[in-house]
Design a protein around this motif. Structure first.
Motif, PDB file in Angstrom:
ATOM      1  N   VAL A  39       0.834  -1.202   0.000  1.00  0.00           N
ATOM      2  CA  VAL A  39       0.000   0.000   0.000  1.00  0.00           C
ATOM      3  C   VAL A  39       0.869   1.252   0.000  1.00  0.00           C
ATOM      4  O   VAL A  39       0.609   2.215  -0.734  1.00  0.00           O
ATOM      5  CB  VAL A  39      -0.954   0.006   1.208  1.00  0.00           C
ATOM      6  CG1 VAL A  39      -1.631   1.375   1.351  1.00  0.00           C
ATOM      7  CG2 VAL A  39      -1.997  -1.090   1.072  1.00  0.00           C
ATOM      8  N   SER A  42       2.788   1.779  -3.383  1.00  0.00           N
ATOM      9  CA  SER A  42       1.830   2.109  -4.435  1.00  0.00           C
ATOM     10  C   SER A  42       1.352   3.547  -4.291  1.00  0.00           C
ATOM     11  O   SER A  42       1.271   4.292  -5.267  1.00  0.00           O
ATOM     12  CB  SER A  42       0.641   1.143  -4.371  1.00  0.00           C
ATOM     13  OG  SER A  42      -0.234   1.359  -5.451  1.00  0.00           O
ATOM     14  N   PHE A  43       1.049   3.957  -3.063  1.00  0.00           N
ATOM     15  CA  PHE A  43       0.594   5.337  -2.823  1.00  0.00           C
ATOM     16  C   PHE A  43       1.714   6.327  -3.113  1.00  0.00           C
ATOM     17  O   PHE A  43       1.502   7.331  -3.812  1.00  0.00           O
ATOM     18  CB  PHE A  43       0.118   5.486  -1.384  1.00  0.00           C
ATOM     19  CG  PHE A  43      -0.306   6.895  -1.040  1.00  0.00           C
ATOM     20  CD1 PHE A  43      -1.538   7.383  -1.436  1.00  0.00           C
ATOM     21  CD2 PHE A  43       0.549   7.732  -0.322  1.00  0.00           C
ATOM     22  CE1 PHE A  43      -1.931   8.687  -1.128  1.00  0.00           C
ATOM     23  CE2 PHE A  43       0.158   9.033  -0.009  1.00  0.00           C
ATOM     24  CZ  PHE A  43      -1.080   9.512  -0.409  1.00  0.00           C
ATOM     25  N   VAL A  84      -4.542   1.147  -9.791  1.00  0.00           N
ATOM     26  CA  VAL A  84      -4.784   0.648  -8.431  1.00  0.00           C
ATOM     27  C   VAL A  84      -4.794  -0.876  -8.409  1.00  0.00           C
ATOM     28  O   VAL A  84      -3.993  -1.506  -7.710  1.00  0.00           O
ATOM     29  CB  VAL A  84      -6.104   1.216  -7.869  1.00  0.00           C
ATOM     30  CG1 VAL A  84      -6.353   0.695  -6.451  1.00  0.00           C
ATOM     31  CG2 VAL A  84      -6.065   2.742  -7.853  1.00  0.00           C
ATOM     32  N   GLY A  88      -1.328  -2.228  -7.624  1.00  0.00           N
ATOM     33  CA  GLY A  88      -1.435  -2.637  -6.227  1.00  0.00           C
ATOM     34  C   GLY A  88      -1.283  -4.139  -6.056  1.00  0.00           C
ATOM     35  O   GLY A  88      -0.569  -4.613  -5.161  1.00  0.00           O
ATOM     36  N   TYR A 201      -8.327   6.700  -4.464  1.00  0.00           N
ATOM     37  CA  TYR A 201      -8.658   5.301  -4.183  1.00  0.00           C
ATOM     38  C   TYR A 201      -7.759   4.711  -3.103  1.00  0.00           C
ATOM     39  O   TYR A 201      -8.164   3.789  -2.381  1.00  0.00           O
ATOM     40  CB  TYR A 201      -8.531   4.452  -5.456  1.00  0.00           C
ATOM     41  CG  TYR A 201      -9.546   4.763  -6.531  1.00  0.00           C
ATOM     42  CD1 TYR A 201     -10.860   5.084  -6.205  1.00  0.00           C
ATOM     43  CD2 TYR A 201      -9.191   4.720  -7.881  1.00  0.00           C
ATOM     44  CE1 TYR A 201     -11.787   5.359  -7.198  1.00  0.00           C
ATOM     45  CE2 TYR A 201     -10.112   4.990  -8.880  1.00  0.00           C
ATOM     46  CZ  TYR A 201     -11.410   5.318  -8.530  1.00  0.00           C
ATOM     47  OH  TYR A 201     -12.336   5.589  -9.510  1.00  0.00           O
ATOM     48  N   HIS A 202      -6.533   5.208  -3.009  1.00  0.00           N
ATOM     49  CA  HIS A 202      -5.605   4.675  -2.017  1.00  0.00           C
ATOM     50  C   HIS A 202      -5.941   5.126  -0.590  1.00  0.00           C
ATOM     51  O   HIS A 202      -5.514   4.467   0.372  1.00  0.00           O
ATOM     52  CB  HIS A 202      -4.171   5.107  -2.350  1.00  0.00           C
ATOM     53  CG  HIS A 202      -3.484   4.238  -3.348  1.00  0.00           C
ATOM     54  ND1 HIS A 202      -3.681   4.356  -4.703  1.00  0.00           N
ATOM     55  CD2 HIS A 202      -2.600   3.207  -3.196  1.00  0.00           C
ATOM     56  CE1 HIS A 202      -2.937   3.470  -5.337  1.00  0.00           C
ATOM     57  NE2 HIS A 202      -2.285   2.752  -4.450  1.00  0.00           N
TER      58      HIS A 202
END
Length: 303
Positions: A39, A42-43, A84, A88, A201-202
Motif C-alpha cells: 500500500v 503504491s501510494f 490501483v 497494487g 482510491y488509495h
C-alpha cells in the motif's frame, strides 16, 4: 508523418529503454518487499508522479476542463483498473513470488486482452488467436507448476502467481476499455487525472493499513517507481509508436520476461531454469500467433 532517416535508425532504442525500465521496476518491486508495504509504495509512487506533473499540467488542466468534465467517470474507471488494481496487486504478488515469474506472467497481457475483448467489444478471436491462447496458457501453467504438472495440485504454493494473474487480468480490462472509449483527451492530461483518482482510491487503504515511513532503504525505490515506470517509460513508448508504428513497437513487449529474468538473476540472484525458458518461449510464440490475422475470404465471382 515524415521522420529523419537517421533518427529512425535510433528509434529502436526507445521501446528497448521502455522495456528495460518496466522490467527493472518488476525487480525493484520484488526487492523492496522487505522495506515497505504494498500500500505504501503504491501510494508513494503515484504521489511522486502527481507532484512532478502538477506544475506542467495545471495550465493544460484548465484548458481541457470541458473534456475532463465530460469524461471524468471513464478516467476514474481507468485509474481503478490500471493504476490501483494492476499496480497494487503487483506489489502484493511480489511478496509471494519471484520477479522472474512476475515478468513471465506480465507477458500474457495480450492474451488476456483477447479474452476480455470478447466480453466488452464482442470481438471474437480467429483460429490463430485461439491457438495462440492455448499455447500461451500451457507455457503459463508450466511456469506456475515449476516444470512439474503435479505441482499444480499444491494450491498453497501459487499465491503470488495467482495474485499476479489477477493483476494482469485487470490490466487487460484497462487496455480494452481504452480501445472501447477512445477518449479524445491529450495523453498526459489523461494520465494526470487518472493519477489523481488513483491517489483518492488509495486513501481508505492508507487510513486502514497506515503508511510506512520513507527511509534510506526504500527512498530510491519509491523515487524510481514514481519517475521512470510511471512517466519516462510511457513517454518513450509513445515516441516509439510515432516513429516505428504500433505493431512494430508492441513486438518489443515480448522481451520483458527475458529482460526481467536477466535483471533478477544479476541483482536478486534468482535462478533461470529450463521450465522458465520453455514457458517463456511458449508465451511469446502464443502471443505472436494470436496477433496473426486470418486470411480474408475471397468471394468467387461467376459470370
Amino acid at each position: 508523418m515524415q521522420h529523419n532517416p537517421k533518427m529512425m535508425r535510433w528509434a529502436v532504442l526507445l521501446p528497448l529503454l521502455s522495456v528495460f525500465i518496466w522490467s527493472l521496476n518488476i525487480a525493484v518491486t520484488r526487492y523492496v518487499t522487505e522495506y515497505i508495504s504494498p500500500v505504501s509504495i503504491s501510494f508513494y509512487r503515484w504521489l511522486v508522479a502527481f507532484i512532478m506533473l502538477t506544475p506542467f499540467m495545471l495550465p493544460q488542466l484548465y484548458k481541457n476542463r470541458a473534456l475532463i468534465q465530460q469524461h471524468w467517470k471513464q478516467l476514474a474507471v481507468l485509474a481503478a483498473f490500471g493504476m490501483v488494481l494492476y499496480q497494487g496487486l503487483s506489489y502484493s504478488a511480489a511478496h509471494y513470488t519471484t520477479a522472474t515469474n512476475m515478468g513471465i506472467i506480465n507477458a500474457f497481457i495480450p492474451v488476456f486482452t483477447i479474452l476480455v475483448s470478447v466480453f466488452l467489444l464482442k470481438e471474437w478471436p480467429n483460429r490463430f488467436a485461439l491457438l495462440g491462447c492455448l499455447i500461451s496458457f500451457s507455457g503459463l501453467l508450466l511456469v506456475i507448476a515449476k516444470g512439474h504438472w503435479a505441482n499444480l495440485l499444491s494450491l498453497g504454493g501459487h499465491a503470488g502467481d495467482a495474485i499476479m494473474l489477477a493483476a494482469v487480468f485487470f490490466y487487460a480490462f484497462y487496455g480494452v476499455l481504452l480501445k472501447k472509449w477512445q477518449l479524445k483527451i491529450p495523453l498526459f492530461i489523461s494520465v494526470y487525472v487518472q493519477i489523481f483518482f488513483a491517489l483518492l482510491y488509495h486513501l481508505p487503504f492508507v487510513l486502514y493499513f497506515g503508511l510506512d515511513a520513507i527511509n534510506a532503504q526504500n527512498v530510491w525505490s519509491v523515487l524510481y517507481a514514481g519517475m521512470f515506470p510511471s512517466l519516462a517509460a510511457p513517454l518513450l513508448w509513445m515516441l516509439s509508436i510515432q516513429y516505428l508504428g504500433p505493431n512494430q513497437t508492441s513486438i518489443f513487449m515480448n522481451l520483458m520476461p527475458i529482460v526481467t529474468a536477466g535483471i533478477a538473476y544479476c541483482w536478486l540472484a534468482e535462478q533461470w531454469t529450463a521450465y522458465h525458458s520453455i514457458g517463456t518461449a511458449l508465451a511469446i510464440l502464443g502471443v505472436l500467433l494470436a496477433q496473426k490475422k486470418a486470411p480474408a475470404r475471397v468471394k468467387s465471382i461467376t459470370k
